[in-house]
Design a protein around this motif. Structure first.
Motif, mmCIF file in Angstrom:
data_model
loop_
_atom_site.group_PDB
_atom_site.id
_atom_site.type_symbol
_atom_site.label_atom_id
_atom_site.label_comp_id
_atom_site.label_asym_id
_atom_site.label_seq_id
_atom_site.Cartn_x
_atom_site.Cartn_y
_atom_site.Cartn_z
ATOM 1 N N ALA A 46 0.825 -1.208 0.000
ATOM 2 C CA ALA A 46 0.000 0.000 0.000
ATOM 3 C C ALA A 46 0.860 1.259 0.000
ATOM 4 C CB ALA A 46 -0.928 -0.010 1.217
ATOM 5 N N VAL A 47 1.891 1.278 0.838
ATOM 6 C CA VAL A 47 2.779 2.443 0.916
ATOM 7 C C VAL A 47 3.487 2.669 -0.412
ATOM 8 C CG1 VAL A 47 4.854 3.377 2.022
ATOM 9 C CG2 VAL A 47 3.098 2.257 3.409
ATOM 10 N N GLN A 48 4.001 1.615 -0.998
ATOM 11 C CA GLN A 48 4.723 1.735 -2.259
ATOM 12 C C GLN A 48 3.814 2.166 -3.407
ATOM 13 O OE1 GLN A 48 6.481 -2.188 -2.373
ATOM 14 N NE2 GLN A 48 8.395 -1.486 -1.417
ATOM 15 N N ALA A 49 2.586 1.672 -3.420
ATOM 16 C CA ALA A 49 1.640 2.047 -4.479
ATOM 17 C C ALA A 49 1.326 3.533 -4.419
ATOM 18 C CB ALA A 49 0.359 1.225 -4.345
ATOM 19 N N CYS A 50 1.173 4.048 -3.201
ATOM 20 C CA CYS A 50 0.871 5.482 -3.058
ATOM 21 C C CYS A 50 2.070 6.335 -3.441
ATOM 22 C CB CYS A 50 0.419 5.774 -1.623
ATOM 23 S SG CYS A 50 -1.202 5.070 -1.226
ATOM 24 N N ARG A 51 3.267 5.869 -3.122
ATOM 25 C CA ARG A 51 4.477 6.598 -3.533
ATOM 26 C C ARG A 51 4.584 6.662 -5.046
ATOM 27 N NH1 ARG A 51 9.527 4.564 0.213
ATOM 28 N NH2 ARG A 51 8.941 5.619 2.158
ATOM 29 N N GLN A 52 4.361 5.527 -5.674
ATOM 30 C CA GLN A 52 4.490 5.466 -7.126
ATOM 31 C C GLN A 52 3.431 6.323 -7.817
ATOM 32 O OE1 GLN A 52 4.335 1.262 -7.905
ATOM 33 N NE2 GLN A 52 6.366 0.868 -7.003
ATOM 34 N N ALA A 53 2.256 6.415 -7.195
ATOM 35 C CA ALA A 53 1.170 7.212 -7.782
ATOM 36 C C ALA A 53 1.294 8.688 -7.433
ATOM 37 C CB ALA A 53 -0.174 6.671 -7.304
ATOM 38 N N GLY A 54 2.195 9.017 -6.505
ATOM 39 C CA GLY A 54 2.368 10.403 -6.107
ATOM 40 C C GLY A 54 1.219 10.956 -5.281
ATOM 41 N N VAL A 55 0.560 10.070 -4.502
ATOM 42 C CA VAL A 55 -0.565 10.517 -3.669
ATOM 43 C C VAL A 55 -0.188 10.352 -2.188
ATOM 44 C CG1 VAL A 55 -2.260 9.924 -5.411
ATOM 45 C CG2 VAL A 55 -1.680 8.229 -3.661
ATOM 46 N N HIS A 56 -0.829 11.144 -1.349
ATOM 47 C CA HIS A 56 -0.592 11.070 0.083
ATOM 48 C C HIS A 56 -1.381 9.916 0.690
ATOM 49 C CE1 HIS A 56 1.661 14.811 0.420
ATOM 50 N NE2 HIS A 56 0.765 15.393 -0.358
ATOM 51 N N VAL A 89 9.955 -15.085 21.122
ATOM 52 C CA VAL A 89 10.298 -13.703 20.810
ATOM 53 C C VAL A 89 10.427 -13.563 19.294
ATOM 54 C CG1 VAL A 89 12.052 -11.897 21.050
ATOM 55 C CG2 VAL A 89 11.498 -13.362 22.996
ATOM 56 N N VAL A 90 9.922 -12.466 18.758
ATOM 57 C CA VAL A 90 10.047 -12.190 17.324
ATOM 58 C C VAL A 90 10.962 -10.985 17.141
ATOM 59 C CG1 VAL A 90 8.838 -11.513 15.212
ATOM 60 C CG2 VAL A 90 7.764 -13.128 16.814
ATOM 61 N N TYR A 91 12.003 -11.153 16.340
ATOM 62 C CA TYR A 91 12.947 -10.062 16.063
ATOM 63 C C TYR A 91 12.554 -9.393 14.752
ATOM 64 C CZ TYR A 91 15.673 -12.084 19.820
ATOM 65 O OH TYR A 91 16.061 -12.552 21.061
ATOM 66 N N LEU A 92 12.508 -8.076 14.760
ATOM 67 C CA LEU A 92 12.047 -7.337 13.598
ATOM 68 C C LEU A 92 13.175 -7.053 12.632
ATOM 69 C CD1 LEU A 92 9.601 -4.715 15.178
ATOM 70 C CD2 LEU A 92 9.209 -7.116 14.574
ATOM 71 N N GLU A 93 12.884 -7.272 11.359
ATOM 72 C CA GLU A 93 13.854 -6.969 10.304
ATOM 73 C C GLU A 93 13.617 -5.556 9.812
ATOM 74 O OE1 GLU A 93 13.303 -9.841 7.260
ATOM 75 O OE2 GLU A 93 13.966 -11.550 8.477
ATOM 76 N N SER A 94 14.655 -4.967 9.240
ATOM 77 C CA SER A 94 14.521 -3.623 8.672
ATOM 78 C C SER A 94 13.598 -3.676 7.472
ATOM 79 C CB SER A 94 15.903 -3.099 8.247
ATOM 80 O OG SER A 94 15.762 -1.896 7.520
ATOM 81 N N LEU A 95 12.737 -2.679 7.362
ATOM 82 C CA LEU A 95 11.817 -2.605 6.230
ATOM 83 C C LEU A 95 12.420 -1.837 5.061
ATOM 84 C CD1 LEU A 95 8.485 -1.997 8.138
ATOM 85 C CD2 LEU A 95 9.201 -4.081 6.979
ATOM 86 N N GLY A 96 13.667 -1.428 5.211
ATOM 87 C CA GLY A 96 14.385 -0.797 4.109
ATOM 88 C C GLY A 96 13.726 0.477 3.633
ATOM 89 N N GLU A 97 13.506 0.561 2.331
ATOM 90 C CA GLU A 97 12.966 1.781 1.742
ATOM 91 C C GLU A 97 11.557 2.082 2.225
ATOM 92 O OE1 GLU A 97 13.189 1.690 -2.441
ATOM 93 O OE2 GLU A 97 15.374 1.693 -2.529
ATOM 94 N N GLY A 98 10.849 1.043 2.715
ATOM 95 C CA GLY A 98 9.490 1.269 3.190
ATOM 96 C C GLY A 98 9.416 2.227 4.357
ATOM 97 N N LEU A 99 10.523 2.390 5.071
ATOM 98 C CA LEU A 99 10.537 3.285 6.226
ATOM 99 C C LEU A 99 11.492 4.453 6.037
ATOM 100 C CD1 LEU A 99 10.267 0.862 9.270
ATOM 101 C CD2 LEU A 99 8.617 2.533 8.505
ATOM 102 N N GLN A 100 11.953 4.679 4.839
ATOM 103 C CA GLN A 100 12.864 5.801 4.607
ATOM 104 C C GLN A 100 12.081 7.095 4.450
ATOM 105 O OE1 GLN A 100 16.196 5.429 4.893
ATOM 106 N NE2 GLN A 100 15.626 3.356 5.485
#
Length: 335
Positions: free
Chosen positions: A101-111, A324-335
């Protein structure tokens, strides 16, 4: 700005009341049935649309207040049509869908703004400000509690279907999981327990999540769907190496009896109250609206919504696995 609201349940009605406090125009609503949307459409002088695509064709921004499992498909459709989006929390039920969802909105240029409203409650916002100013020193431990009654609906109670709502950890406790990250920073690991993972079919539920933040801080987050309607209470204790901030929604209440009654006048979903003149939901919508008009960054971004889903999804996984669950980096999704 023309606004369309998808969903006319308790949150859809709450968001509509908030939009009415702005100079935006509520164009229309969409619901599961046309009949369901007619009363609120008449209230705001708006139109009822038979389908989502037709609504999108006539708005600039869509406010999605539908059940959680419908969020991502609706976001993707709106982004494809170039529409700005406000979405109720949680953004999605899993990280992959939230990232999509985040990537689709970025690509479409919408908030894409995610409605984590706790950040707008004055007591929570003030505590964050105090911590940012360094008044209690380096943050060390956070204890957060959110307790209400189990969501109720006359028919089709999707809240109790974990495949649609994510259950108590994803639907209710994600509020405080998001707040803990906002205050203490990114999360490294998650450990969780909940009653319904052990006692399936239990009439109440209770969850406990322990977060280890990357800066060493620890958060203890508790949530309950166990009180009789219309009870909703919240509490926090935020400790640093130079002081502490405390809040308890019941602190000024007299002794009270909490009795489960067969017929209670309460909304389908419990909502915390606020003593301020303007509803935090209105404050939230106004800030999102200003961000859309003026290009400002609101206090909740799409990336914040994504991070909250990652933490809550890890809590769900931990509650079922006992690990316990260790979280991985989401990379560009959180930049």
């Amino acid at each position: 700005m023309r606004v369309g609201i998808a969903g006319v349940g308790f949150m859809g009605s709450t968001h509509a009341a908030a939009w009415a406090e702005t100079d935006a125009r509520i164009v229309g609503f969409i619901a599961e049935t046309v009949e369901e949307a007619q009363p609120i459409a008449q209230q705001y002088g708006a139109k009822v649309y038979a389908d989502y695509a037709a609504l999108l064709d006539e708005v600039d921004v869509v406010d999605i207040c539908t059940p959680t499992h419908l969020h991502v498909p609706m976001i993707l459709e709106a982004a494809a049509k170039g529409k700005h989006i406000i979405c109720e929390k949680p953004l999605a039920l899993n990280v992959d869908d939230a990232l999509k969802a985040v990537q689709a909105c970025r690509q479409a240029g919408v908030h894409l703004f995610v409605a984590h409203v706790v950040r707008f409650f004055p007591e929570y916002a003030l505590a964050k400000q105090i911590i940012d100013q360094g008044q209690i020193g380096r943050i060390a431990t956070l204890r957060l509690l959110r307790g209400s009654y189990r969501p109720k609906k006359p028919v089709g109670n999707w809240f109790l279907d974990e495949s649609k709502s994510g259950g108590i950890l994803m639907d209710l406790m994600i509020h405080d999981l998001d707040y803990a990250r906002w205050v203490a920073g990114d999360v490294e690991s998650v450990f969780a327990r909940k009653v319904s993972a052990v006692h399936q079919g239990s009439p109440v539920d209770y969850g406990l999540v322990v977060l280890k933040h990357r800066n060493g801080a620890i958060s203890h987050v508790a949530g309950a769907w166990a009180y009789p309607p219309p009870t909703f209470r919240t509490r926090f204790e935020l400790s640093g190496d130079q002081g502490m901030i405390e809040f308890d929604s019941q602190a000024t209440s007299p002794i009270e009896s909490l009795i489960i009654r067969p017929h209670s006048e309460a909304p389908d979903v419990g909502l915390p109250s606020s003593p301020v003149r303007e509803s935090p939901y209105t404050t939230e919508i106004k800030e999102f609206y200003t961000a859309l008009k003026e290009g400002k960054t609101p206090r909740v971004t799409a990336e914040d919504g994504l991070a909250a889903v990652q933490i809550a999804a890890a809590a769900v996984q931990s509650a079922h696995s006992g690990q316990v669950v260790y979280l991985e980096s989401l990379g560009e999704g959180l930049q």
